[in-house]
Write an enzyme that holds these catalytic residues in place. Sequence first.
Site, PDB file in Angstrom:
ATOM      1  N   ASN A 178       0.622  -1.032   0.373  1.00 54.84           N
ATOM      2  CA  ASN A 178       0.448  -0.145   0.385  1.00 54.84           C
ATOM      3  C   ASN A 178       0.528   1.132  -0.058  1.00 54.84           C
ATOM      4  OD1 ASN A 178      -1.481   2.426   0.831  1.00 54.84           O
ATOM      5  ND2 ASN A 178      -2.029   1.160   2.839  1.00 54.84           N
ATOM      6  N   TRP A 179       0.801   1.461  -0.758  1.00 53.84           N
ATOM      7  CA  TRP A 179       2.065   2.965  -1.017  1.00 53.84           C
ATOM      8  C   TRP A 179       1.758   4.428  -0.612  1.00 53.84           C
ATOM      9  CZ3 TRP A 179       4.800   2.965  -7.000  1.00 53.84           C
ATOM     10  CH2 TRP A 179       5.740   1.852  -6.983  1.00 53.84           C
ATOM     11  N   LYS A 180       0.259   4.409   0.083  1.00 50.19           N
ATOM     12  CA  LYS A 180      -0.888   5.570   1.104  1.00 50.19           C
ATOM     13  C   LYS A 180      -0.326   6.349  -0.493  1.00 50.19           C
ATOM     14  CE  LYS A 180      -0.069   2.918   4.710  1.00 50.19           C
ATOM     15  NZ  LYS A 180       0.182   3.149   6.530  1.00 50.19           N
TER      16      LYS A 180
ATOM     17  N   HIS B 281      -9.362   1.213   5.215  1.00 50.62           N
ATOM     18  CA  HIS B 281      -8.104   1.598   5.880  1.00 50.62           C
ATOM     19  C   HIS B 281      -8.016   2.967   7.469  1.00 50.62           C
ATOM     20  CE1 HIS B 281      -4.070   2.759   6.625  1.00 50.62           C
ATOM     21  NE2 HIS B 281      -3.170   1.182   6.417  1.00 50.62           N
TER      22      HIS B 281
ATOM     23  N   GLU C 171      -6.258   4.518   8.134  1.00 45.97           N
ATOM     24  CA  GLU C 171      -6.355   6.146   7.812  1.00 45.97           C
ATOM     25  C   GLU C 171      -7.216   6.838   7.120  1.00 45.97           C
ATOM     26  OE1 GLU C 171      -2.071   5.653   5.829  1.00 45.97           O
ATOM     27  OE2 GLU C 171      -1.227   5.451   7.685  1.00 45.97           O
TER      28      GLU C 171
ATOM     29  N   GLU D 199      -5.134  -4.542  10.788  1.00 41.66           N
ATOM     30  CA  GLU D 199      -3.711  -3.249  11.064  1.00 41.66           C
ATOM     31  C   GLU D 199      -4.437  -2.845  12.096  1.00 41.66           C
ATOM     32  OE1 GLU D 199      -2.019  -2.647   6.866  1.00 41.66           O
ATOM     33  OE2 GLU D 199      -3.775  -0.886   6.902  1.00 41.66           O
TER      34      GLU D 199
ATOM     35  N   GLY E 137       3.195   2.152  11.162  1.00 43.67           N
ATOM     36  CA  GLY E 137       4.372   3.257  10.680  1.00 43.67           C
ATOM     37  C   GLY E 137       5.103   3.733  11.918  1.00 43.67           C
TER      38      GLY E 137
ATOM     39  N   SER F  98       3.805  -1.822  10.158  1.00 44.47           N
ATOM     40  CA  SER F  98       5.318  -2.293  10.628  1.00 44.47           C
ATOM     41  C   SER F  98       5.380  -4.048   9.817  1.00 44.47           C
ATOM     42  CB  SER F  98       5.476  -2.038  12.365  1.00 44.47           C
ATOM     43  OG  SER F  98       4.971  -0.830  12.632  1.00 44.47           O
TER      44      SER F  98
ATOM     45  N   GLY G 129       3.428  -1.135   4.193  1.00 46.47           N
ATOM     46  CA  GLY G 129       2.371   0.366   3.824  1.00 46.47           C
ATOM     47  C   GLY G 129       4.271   1.053   3.439  1.00 46.47           C
ATOM     48  N   GLY G 130       5.384   1.124   4.597  1.00 47.40           N
ATOM     49  CA  GLY G 130       6.337   1.938   4.518  1.00 47.40           C
ATOM     50  C   GLY G 130       7.406   1.068   3.742  1.00 47.40           C
TER      51      GLY G 130
HETATM   52  P1  13P Z   1       3.158  -0.135   7.607  1.00 40.01           P
HETATM   53  O1  13P Z   1       3.534  -0.871   7.237  1.00 40.01           O
HETATM   54  O2  13P Z   1       4.137   1.446   6.980  1.00 40.01           O
HETATM   55  O3  13P Z   1       3.440   0.597   9.038  1.00 40.01           O
HETATM   56  O4  13P Z   1       2.170   0.398   6.501  1.00 40.01           O
HETATM   57  C1  13P Z   1       1.078  -0.518   7.032  1.00 40.01           C
HETATM   58  C2  13P Z   1      -0.185  -0.511   6.329  1.00 40.01           C
HETATM   59  O5  13P Z   1      -0.594   0.724   6.764  1.00 40.01           O
HETATM   60  C3  13P Z   1      -0.620  -1.007   5.495  1.00 40.01           C
HETATM   61  O6  13P Z   1      -2.123  -0.037   4.596  1.00 40.01           O
END
Ligand code: 13P
Length: 252
Positions: free
Chosen positions: A10-12, A93, A95, A164, A170, A209, A230-231
């Site tokens: 997920n590149w957000k 999600h 967020e 999640e 993150g 993470s 994510g990251g």
């Molecule tokens: P991180 O891997 O950066 O913690 O993010 C997880 C996430 O929200 C994937 O949707």
Amino acid sequence: MAQRPYIVGNWKMHGTRSMLSEARAIDRAAERLIKAEVALAPPFTLIHATRKEAGLIAVGAQDCHPADGGAHTGDISAAMLKDAGASFVIVGHSERRADHGETDADVKAKAEAALGVGLSVIVCVGETEAQRDAGQAEEVVAAQLEGSLPRGEHAPEKTTVAYEPVWAIGTGRTPTVEDVGAMHRAIRARLEQIYGEAGKQVRILYGGSVKPDNAAELLAADEVGGALVGGASLTAESFLGIIVAAAERGEA
Ligand code: 13P
């Protein structure tokens, strides 16, 4: 693990066209790593280009609007995503729930709209740190599943759940493998209540993470069918570290 581990990046809100080289490198490597199923969800603006650059992996979106179309400035419908080359969409999600006030009912409506045009969905759930500290994590996640999961005849086959925990996103912190396993078992039980027999086949991903150095351990937890990353999905190098760990666990 009955199915191939499903590893979704997920590149957000990251990525311009200069990042397509990462997608290309991920795609090339995925061709060799057939024991894992790989997908990327870039921002809307890169879906079409990613689909063209990366022909083997699945490409998806991070959100959609529940309506087919209409006067919704700035929004994107599920049909538009499909037209751009997406095969799935992430909904709910944390967020989006936090930044846009999305409720479980909104998430369900988005998921059903996506299924309606033939996309698959990844429905995200997860508790906050305060909820975990209060001993409410399983209850919160159960309520999110009840309210957010799409219903309908083919819903279970096209649905993946991503657990999640909000406090792990993150932050570099993760739950213990035991806690991940306990939550995933609870999610499985709830899926079977909601979907019956078909709930046994729904994939449950862990997200929060996930990195190359903890992926093998997290993927080994009970009922973990893959990861939502994510990251660590932003560069081919780190994402491939996770995919390799997953491929080592996959059966075929
Ligand atoms: P991180 O891997 O950066 O913690 O993010 C997880 C996430 O929200 C994937 O949707």
